[in-house]
Design a protein around this motif. Structure first.
Motif, PDB file in Angstrom:
ATOM      1  N   LEU A  94      19.026  45.670  25.116  1.00 19.08           N
ATOM      2  CA  LEU A  94      19.606  44.485  24.496  1.00 19.08           C
ATOM      3  C   LEU A  94      20.119  44.822  23.101  1.00 19.08           C
ATOM      4  N   HIS A  95      20.941  43.955  22.567  1.00 23.13           N
ATOM      5  CA  HIS A  95      21.427  44.104  21.199  1.00 23.13           C
ATOM      6  C   HIS A  95      20.602  43.167  20.319  1.00 23.13           C
ATOM      7  N   TRP A  96      19.797  43.716  19.389  1.00 19.78           N
ATOM      8  CA  TRP A  96      18.874  42.952  18.561  1.00 19.78           C
ATOM      9  C   TRP A  96      19.453  42.760  17.171  1.00 19.78           C
ATOM     10  N   VAL A  97      19.401  41.519  16.684  1.00 24.05           N
ATOM     11  CA  VAL A  97      19.898  41.187  15.351  1.00 24.05           C
ATOM     12  C   VAL A  97      18.768  40.502  14.578  1.00 24.05           C
ATOM     13  N   ASP A  98      18.322  41.128  13.492  1.00 22.67           N
ATOM     14  CA  ASP A  98      17.283  40.569  12.626  1.00 22.67           C
ATOM     15  C   ASP A  98      17.960  39.581  11.678  1.00 22.67           C
ATOM     16  N   ILE A  99      17.670  38.283  11.839  1.00 23.47           N
ATOM     17  CA  ILE A  99      18.363  37.273  11.040  1.00 23.47           C
ATOM     18  C   ILE A  99      17.951  37.306   9.576  1.00 23.47           C
ATOM     19  N   TRP A 100      16.832  37.947   9.252  1.00 26.22           N
ATOM     20  CA  TRP A 100      16.436  38.071   7.846  1.00 26.22           C
ATOM     21  C   TRP A 100      17.206  39.177   7.138  1.00 26.22           C
ATOM     22  N   ARG A 101      17.784  40.083   7.908  1.00 24.72           N
ATOM     23  CA  ARG A 101      18.558  41.178   7.322  1.00 24.72           C
ATOM     24  C   ARG A 101      20.051  40.940   7.398  1.00 24.72           C
ATOM     25  N   ASP A 102      20.473  40.026   8.254  1.00 21.91           N
ATOM     26  CA  ASP A 102      21.895  39.836   8.491  1.00 21.91           C
ATOM     27  C   ASP A 102      22.277  38.364   8.324  1.00 21.91           C
ATOM     28  N   PRO A 103      22.942  38.012   7.221  1.00 20.57           N
ATOM     29  CA  PRO A 103      23.329  36.617   7.002  1.00 20.57           C
ATOM     30  C   PRO A 103      24.240  36.057   8.104  1.00 20.57           C
ATOM     31  N   ALA A 104      25.092  36.886   8.668  1.00 18.28           N
ATOM     32  CA  ALA A 104      25.963  36.420   9.754  1.00 18.28           C
ATOM     33  C   ALA A 104      25.136  36.073  10.991  1.00 18.28           C
ATOM     34  N   GLY A 105      24.077  36.833  11.227  1.00 19.33           N
ATOM     35  CA  GLY A 105      23.180  36.532  12.343  1.00 19.33           C
ATOM     36  C   GLY A 105      22.446  35.218  12.127  1.00 19.33           C
ATOM     37  N   ALA A 106      21.973  35.005  10.890  1.00 20.09           N
ATOM     38  CA  ALA A 106      21.287  33.750  10.566  1.00 20.09           C
ATOM     39  C   ALA A 106      22.243  32.568  10.734  1.00 20.09           C
ATOM     40  N   ALA A 107      23.486  32.756  10.327  1.00 22.47           N
ATOM     41  CA  ALA A 107      24.483  31.682  10.465  1.00 22.47           C
ATOM     42  C   ALA A 107      24.753  31.389  11.946  1.00 22.47           C
ATOM     43  N   ALA A 108      24.818  32.428  12.765  1.00 19.40           N
ATOM     44  CA  ALA A 108      25.055  32.231  14.204  1.00 19.40           C
ATOM     45  C   ALA A 108      23.902  31.467  14.846  1.00 19.40           C
ATOM     46  N   VAL A 109      22.677  31.756  14.432  1.00 17.15           N
ATOM     47  CA  VAL A 109      21.513  31.060  14.972  1.00 17.15           C
ATOM     48  C   VAL A 109      21.505  29.604  14.525  1.00 17.15           C
ATOM     49  N   ARG A 110      21.826  29.359  13.251  1.00 18.22           N
ATOM     50  CA  ARG A 110      21.888  27.978  12.764  1.00 18.22           C
ATOM     51  C   ARG A 110      22.961  27.175  13.506  1.00 18.22           C
ATOM     52  N   GLU A 111      24.081  27.810  13.760  1.00 21.67           N
ATOM     53  CA  GLU A 111      25.164  27.133  14.480  1.00 21.67           C
ATOM     54  C   GLU A 111      24.733  26.790  15.909  1.00 21.67           C
ATOM     55  N   ALA A 112      23.995  27.690  16.544  1.00 20.37           N
ATOM     56  CA  ALA A 112      23.570  27.479  17.926  1.00 20.37           C
ATOM     57  C   ALA A 112      22.435  26.469  18.044  1.00 20.37           C
ATOM     58  N   ASN A 113      21.672  26.266  16.952  1.00 21.41           N
ATOM     59  CA  ASN A 113      20.469  25.439  17.021  1.00 21.41           C
ATOM     60  C   ASN A 113      20.502  24.233  16.092  1.00 21.41           C
ATOM     61  N   GLY A 114      21.661  23.685  15.872  1.00 23.25           N
ATOM     62  CA  GLY A 114      21.770  22.465  15.082  1.00 23.25           C
ATOM     63  C   GLY A 114      21.302  22.602  13.642  1.00 23.25           C
ATOM     64  N   GLY A 115      21.527  23.764  13.050  1.00 25.53           N
ATOM     65  CA  GLY A 115      21.155  23.983  11.659  1.00 25.53           C
ATOM     66  C   GLY A 115      19.809  24.646  11.465  1.00 25.53           C
ATOM     67  N   ASP A 116      19.020  24.802  12.521  1.00 29.49           N
ATOM     68  CA  ASP A 116      17.710  25.442  12.427  1.00 29.49           C
ATOM     69  C   ASP A 116      17.817  26.930  12.746  1.00 29.49           C
ATOM     70  N   GLU A 117      16.959  27.716  12.123  1.00 27.92           N
ATOM     71  CA  GLU A 117      16.907  29.151  12.418  1.00 27.92           C
ATOM     72  C   GLU A 117      15.819  29.409  13.458  1.00 27.92           C
ATOM     73  N   THR A 118      15.999  28.836  14.625  1.00 23.67           N
ATOM     74  CA  THR A 118      15.026  28.970  15.703  1.00 23.67           C
ATOM     75  C   THR A 118      15.286  30.262  16.465  1.00 23.67           C
ATOM     76  N   VAL A 119      14.257  31.097  16.517  1.00 22.15           N
ATOM     77  CA  VAL A 119      14.356  32.372  17.208  1.00 22.15           C
ATOM     78  C   VAL A 119      13.181  32.508  18.177  1.00 22.15           C
ATOM     79  N   PRO A 120      13.304  33.305  19.214  1.00 19.95           N
ATOM     80  CA  PRO A 120      14.478  34.082  19.562  1.00 19.95           C
ATOM     81  C   PRO A 120      15.579  33.213  20.163  1.00 19.95           C
ATOM     82  N   THR A 121      16.778  33.520  19.771  1.00 21.16           N
ATOM     83  CA  THR A 121      17.959  32.914  20.374  1.00 21.16           C
ATOM     84  C   THR A 121      18.702  34.042  21.074  1.00 21.16           C
TER      85      THR A 121
END
Length: 145
Positions: A94-121
């Protein structure tokens, strides 16, 4: 020090402090056992347990090319750890993205989860799935192979 390493370092420091106190009180065996527990906790919450993280943009590019899912995660997340453990050796595919290291990853998670950083996504074919069952993720991975 990055956010990803704060929790494991705290576990190690607390374990060392407690073990030192036990050694000074004359309980070296208990101190060693307690220190081992804290080392295991630090290891489990460390980014070292997970496959090497890449940036969100790179993960999306690779996923588009090979069809493999992208997993957005963060250290210390018990659900991420559960997913990683249950995937076993398949996790490296799999392709793993650590949202604490990557702001674009955190933004993608927030967009997918209604503003929350809910992981794993997990993003499969451009569709996000929040905290999916590991068996389902394994099935998606076998379909992309």
């Amino acid at each position: 020090m990055t956010r990803a390493r704060i929790l494991p370092v705290l576990f190690l420091l607390c374990g060392a402090a407690l073990a030192t106190g036990l050694v000074l009180k004359g309980s070296p065996g208990t101190a060693v056992a307690l220190l081992l527990v804290f080392v295991v906790l630090a290891g489990v919450n460390s980014p070292l347990v997970f496959p090497r993280s890449i940036g969100a943009l790179e993960a999306q590019r690779r996923s588009a090319a090979d069809g493999r899912p992208v997993v957005y995660w963060r250290p210390g997340c018990p659900y991420c750890l559960r997913l990683r453990a249950r995937l076993g050796r398949h996790a490296r595919r799999l392709h793993w993205v650590d949202i604490w290291r990557d702001p674009a990853g955190a933004a993608a998670v927030r967009e997918a989860n209604g503003g929350d950083e809910t992981v794993p996504t997990v993003v499969v074919a451009g569709r996000p799935h929040t905290n999916p069952d590991p068996r389902w993720v394994r099935e998606q991975l076998s379909r992309s192979a």
